[in-house]
Design a protein around this motif. Structure first.
Motif, short mmCIF file in Angstrom:
data_model
loop_
_atom_site.label_atom_id
_atom_site.label_comp_id
_atom_site.label_asym_id
_atom_site.label_seq_id
_atom_site.Cartn_x
_atom_site.Cartn_y
_atom_site.Cartn_z
N ALA A 142 1.49 5.20 0.37
CA ALA A 142 1.59 5.85 2.18
C ALA A 142 0.40 7.27 1.63
CB ALA A 142 2.44 6.47 2.12
N PRO A 143 -0.75 6.85 2.65
CA PRO A 143 -1.98 8.57 2.29
C PRO A 143 -1.30 9.66 2.85
CG PRO A 143 -2.28 6.92 4.51
CD PRO A 143 -1.17 6.20 3.40
N LEU A 188 1.00 -1.66 -0.09
CA LEU A 188 -0.38 -0.38 0.06
C LEU A 188 0.54 0.91 0.20
CD1 LEU A 188 -2.78 -0.78 2.82
CD2 LEU A 188 -2.88 -0.73 -0.03
N GLY A 248 -4.69 3.11 5.04
CA GLY A 248 -3.20 3.07 3.98
C GLY A 248 -2.70 1.56 5.04
N ASP A 249 -1.68 1.79 5.27
CA ASP A 249 -0.50 0.10 5.59
C ASP A 249 -0.11 1.88 7.06
OD1 ASP A 249 1.28 2.35 5.03
OD2 ASP A 249 2.56 1.66 4.50
N HIS A 294 -2.36 7.13 -4.61
CA HIS A 294 -1.85 7.35 -3.12
C HIS A 294 -3.71 7.74 -2.71
CE1 HIS A 294 1.93 7.31 -2.86
NE2 HIS A 294 1.87 7.39 -3.78
N THR A 295 -4.17 7.66 -1.86
CA THR A 295 -5.20 8.19 -1.39
C THR A 295 -5.15 9.44 -0.06
OG1 THR A 295 -6.36 6.22 0.17
CG2 THR A 295 -6.78 7.99 1.36
#
Length: 299
Positions: free
Chosen positions: A6-7, A4, A93-94, A33-34
């Protein structure tokens, strides 16, 4: 290992709102990306304009004297709002978020990094107020490194009397509008300037400007920090940016990783692609040694 990406959580600067990020958000989202943005308490959808601001004919004297309807908004409220956004972003996210703040938004992202360092992979200041522990935004403004700033010329009324630092984003003479553009948007197109000005609100509550920075080496200092310098900035002059970087590095320890844009105070409008590239590069940099990583780097 998680794949994932990083947002990002974005925090706007003074008198602005979350629409400041409208050109940057789709670029980052296209890369997977979020992105979360928000209006801080007292800003955007969460503000209330002085009644005199909408009166016609406009009375500048009345506008300058009217107490701010948002004078009671505190820095703690703003910090809590962004912590909530960081937690939301971390959940999709992670578990690690890139927190980005522009200008006065730097005060809020510093406070958030102190509170939830474990949720952040990096904190990024865009011409932001990265203020040493114990000092406030208003305490650092009189420093000689800030003396060339044009933005104080925009202030209307007495902040102590009205409870806020006020600007006039509405009816104003040509000289005032020219100063507004020169302060924040010198390299922004006239169309984008007109739209950006229409999104500004009047008041920045004193609670945010007077609250001292409370950052420590063990918490704030454990987060990889980046500073995007804007060399043509007339709101937070480059020499002022460099002063804050040096002051925080000397008191917190480690080295702030610096990046440079040849832009005015609002690269999210004038250079969204270049700004987004820096942010994307930050997302792939390893934070294995948070404090002091990237010492001396300028991208």
């Amino acid at each position: 290992m998680s794949t994932l990406k990083a947002p990002y959580v974005f925090v706007h600067g003074g008198w602005h709102n979350q629409s400041a990020w409208n050109k940057v958000t789709p670029i980052l989202e296209a890369e997977g990306h979020t992105v979360l943005t928000l209006d801080l308490p007292g800003a955007g959808a969460n503000t209330i304009a002085p009644k005199s601001f909408g009166a016609r004919p406009f009375d500048l004297a009345a506008f300058a004297a009217e107490p701010s309807p948002i004078a009671d908004v505190t820095q703690d409220e703003r910090t809590r709002a962004v912590v909530a956004s960081v937690k939301e972003a971390a959940s999709v996210g992670d578990g690690k978020v890139i927190l980005v703040g522009h200008s006065a938004g730097g005060m809020t992202i510093s406070a958030v990094a102190e509170q939830v360092p474990e949720l952040l992979v990096a904190v990024v200041y865009i011409a932001g107020f990265m203020v040493p522990n114990g000092l406030s935004l208003l305490a650092i403004l009189p420093h000689e490194a800030m003396s060339s700033a044009l933005s104080p010329g925009l202030f209307v009324g007495d902040p102590a009397a009205i409870g806020a630092t006020r600007i006039n984003p509405g009816p104003a003479d040509k000289a005032y509008r020219s100063l507004l553009k020169a302060s924040f948007y010198a390299d922004v197109t006239e169309v984008d300037f007109a739209h950006a000005a229409s999104q500004l609100h009047c008041d920045e509550p004193n609670g945010g400007a007077l609250a001292p920075s409370e950052i420590t080496p063990g918490r704030f200092g454990s987060v990889q920090r980046h500073y995007i310098r804007t060399t043509q900035d007339c709101a937070v002059p480059l020499i002022g940016q460099e002063h804050m970087i040096a002051a925080v590095d000397s008191t917190i320890g480690g080295t702030t990783i610096t990046h440079t844009l040849e832009s005015s105070h609002s690269p999210f409008l004038s250079q969204p692609a270049a700004l987004s590239k820096i942010l994307l590069d930050i997302s792939v940099q390893s934070p294995t040694d948070q404090r002091g990583s990237g010492a001396g780097l300028d991208i």
